[in-house]
Design a protein around this motif. Structure first.
Motif, PDB file in Angstrom:
ATOM      1  N   LYS A 287       0.843  -1.196   0.000  1.00 31.65           N
ATOM      2  CA  LYS A 287       0.000   0.000   0.000  1.00 31.65           C
ATOM      3  C   LYS A 287       0.874   1.240   0.000  1.00 31.65           C
ATOM      4  O   LYS A 287       1.942   1.262   0.589  1.00 31.65           O
ATOM      5  CB  LYS A 287      -0.874   0.039   1.255  1.00 31.65           C
ATOM      6  CG  LYS A 287      -1.946  -1.010   1.285  1.00 31.65           C
ATOM      7  CD  LYS A 287      -2.788  -0.813   2.523  1.00 31.65           C
ATOM      8  CE  LYS A 287      -3.904  -1.817   2.584  1.00 31.65           C
ATOM      9  NZ  LYS A 287      -4.721  -1.644   3.783  1.00 31.65           N
ATOM     10  N   ASN A 288       0.383   2.268  -0.644  1.00 31.96           N
ATOM     11  CA  ASN A 288       1.011   3.586  -0.571  1.00 31.96           C
ATOM     12  C   ASN A 288       0.927   4.006   0.897  1.00 31.96           C
ATOM     13  O   ASN A 288      -0.142   4.002   1.486  1.00 31.96           O
ATOM     14  CB  ASN A 288       0.235   4.559  -1.474  1.00 31.96           C
ATOM     15  CG  ASN A 288       0.772   5.969  -1.440  1.00 31.96           C
ATOM     16  OD1 ASN A 288       1.287   6.442  -0.427  1.00 31.96           O
ATOM     17  ND2 ASN A 288       0.632   6.651  -2.549  1.00 31.96           N
TER      18      ASN A 288
ATOM     19  N   THR B  94      -1.659   6.600   1.699  1.00 25.55           N
ATOM     20  CA  THR B  94      -3.018   6.079   1.642  1.00 25.55           C
ATOM     21  C   THR B  94      -3.304   5.235   2.871  1.00 25.55           C
ATOM     22  O   THR B  94      -4.372   5.344   3.463  1.00 25.55           O
ATOM     23  CB  THR B  94      -3.229   5.249   0.361  1.00 25.55           C
ATOM     24  OG1 THR B  94      -2.929   6.077  -0.759  1.00 25.55           O
ATOM     25  CG2 THR B  94      -4.642   4.755   0.242  1.00 25.55           C
TER      26      THR B  94
ATOM     27  N   MET C 249      -7.598  10.181  -0.195  1.00 25.32           N
ATOM     28  CA  MET C 249      -7.262   8.989  -0.995  1.00 25.32           C
ATOM     29  C   MET C 249      -7.480   9.265  -2.480  1.00 25.32           C
ATOM     30  O   MET C 249      -6.672   8.862  -3.319  1.00 25.32           O
ATOM     31  CB  MET C 249      -8.061   7.787  -0.516  1.00 25.32           C
ATOM     32  CG  MET C 249      -7.608   7.312   0.861  1.00 25.32           C
ATOM     33  SD  MET C 249      -8.365   5.777   1.405  1.00 25.32           S
ATOM     34  CE  MET C 249      -9.999   6.314   1.835  1.00 25.32           C
ATOM     35  N   MET C 250      -8.547   9.979  -2.795  1.00 23.01           N
ATOM     36  CA  MET C 250      -8.815  10.339  -4.192  1.00 23.01           C
ATOM     37  C   MET C 250      -7.728  11.282  -4.725  1.00 23.01           C
ATOM     38  O   MET C 250      -7.272  11.149  -5.864  1.00 23.01           O
ATOM     39  CB  MET C 250     -10.188  11.002  -4.319  1.00 23.01           C
ATOM     40  CG  MET C 250     -11.347  10.074  -4.025  1.00 23.01           C
ATOM     41  SD  MET C 250     -12.937  10.930  -3.778  1.00 23.01           S
ATOM     42  CE  MET C 250     -13.106  11.857  -5.279  1.00 23.01           C
TER      43      MET C 250
ATOM     44  N   ALA D  23      -4.584   9.294  -5.428  1.00 24.95           N
ATOM     45  CA  ALA D  23      -4.749   8.500  -6.649  1.00 24.95           C
ATOM     46  C   ALA D  23      -4.621   9.394  -7.884  1.00 24.95           C
ATOM     47  O   ALA D  23      -3.932   9.045  -8.847  1.00 24.95           O
ATOM     48  CB  ALA D  23      -6.094   7.779  -6.642  1.00 24.95           C
TER      49      ALA D  23
ATOM     50  N   ASP E 234      -0.974  10.356  -8.287  1.00 29.72           N
ATOM     51  CA  ASP E 234      -0.190   9.266  -8.860  1.00 29.72           C
ATOM     52  C   ASP E 234      -0.374   9.208 -10.372  1.00 29.72           C
ATOM     53  O   ASP E 234       0.583   8.987 -11.112  1.00 29.72           O
ATOM     54  CB  ASP E 234      -0.572   7.918  -8.240  1.00 29.72           C
ATOM     55  CG  ASP E 234      -0.023   7.734  -6.832  1.00 29.72           C
ATOM     56  OD1 ASP E 234       0.896   8.478  -6.435  1.00 29.72           O
ATOM     57  OD2 ASP E 234      -0.517   6.847  -6.126  1.00 29.72           O
ATOM     58  N   ASN E 235      -1.605   9.411 -10.842  1.00 29.97           N
ATOM     59  CA  ASN E 235      -1.868   9.407 -12.282  1.00 29.97           C
ATOM     60  C   ASN E 235      -1.212  10.583 -12.988  1.00 29.97           C
ATOM     61  O   ASN E 235      -0.819  10.472 -14.138  1.00 29.97           O
ATOM     62  CB  ASN E 235      -3.377   9.438 -12.558  1.00 29.97           C
ATOM     63  CG  ASN E 235      -4.051   8.150 -12.183  1.00 29.97           C
ATOM     64  OD1 ASN E 235      -3.434   7.091 -12.136  1.00 29.97           O
ATOM     65  ND2 ASN E 235      -5.334   8.235 -11.884  1.00 29.97           N
TER      66      ASN E 235
END
Length: 172
Positions: A6-7, A10, A145-146, A149, A152-153
């Motif tokens: 897991k990150n 996160t 968390m969103m 994410a 990261d993208n």
């Protein structure tokens, strides 16, 4: 049995406000250098580090925090102002990237740094405290968390996310 890694951010369930404040720290340090009387090479090095950090922070912030803030009638105006400032910063970032004239580049980078500095100050003093008052911790952790994410993208192509356009002047 394979263990899914897991990150760490996160796994901690960080609040989006804390994540945004963490992102602001290196940006503020680089802004100081970009606004300073340091050598051109030092300011260019700071800008080269600043540009992808700004994009990989701003895009997730827009898609997670600002989308949520603009749903709240009391915070909508602040969210819209943030969007406008992000758009201006993106435009100025693009112009600085395509400027060849050193004096013009220095002027553009200084104005960009001042704009982002002002934006960060407004977020930290007004927008984020207002959002904290109008939201619950669980929602902010979900948004964190969103945000991670989305970040990261964006990290994979952060420096390329700002469109490259020809400079608007003959001296650039």
């Amino acid at each position: 049995m394979a263990v899914k890694k897991k990150n760490s951010k996160t796994a901690d369930g960080k609040d989006i406000i804390d994540l945004i404040l963490e992102d602001h720290k290196p940006l503020k340090k680089l802004i100081k250098i970009m606004k300073s009387d340091k050598s051109l090479s030092e300011r260019k090095k700071a800008f080269a580090e600043f540009a992808p950090l700004l994009v990989t922070h701003a895009k997730p912030e827009e898609s997670v925090l600002y989308v949520e803030i603009k749903k709240d009638k009391d915070l909508r105006q602040e969210g819209l102002e943030g969007d406008v400032e992000h758009g201006l910063a993106e435009q100025m970032l693009d112009e600085a990237k395509t400027t060849r004239d050193e004096d013009l580049w220095s002027a553009r980078v200084k104005v960009l740094a001042e704009l982002v500095e002002h934006h960060i100050k407004e977020e930290e003093e007004d927008l984020l405290p207002d959002f904290k008052k109008n939201s619950d911790k669980e929602k902010r952790i979900e948004m964190g968390m969103m945000f991670l994410a989305a970040k990261d993208n964006t990290l994979d192509d952060g420096n390329e996310r700002v469109p490259q356009k020809p400079a608007r002047d003959q001296n650039s």
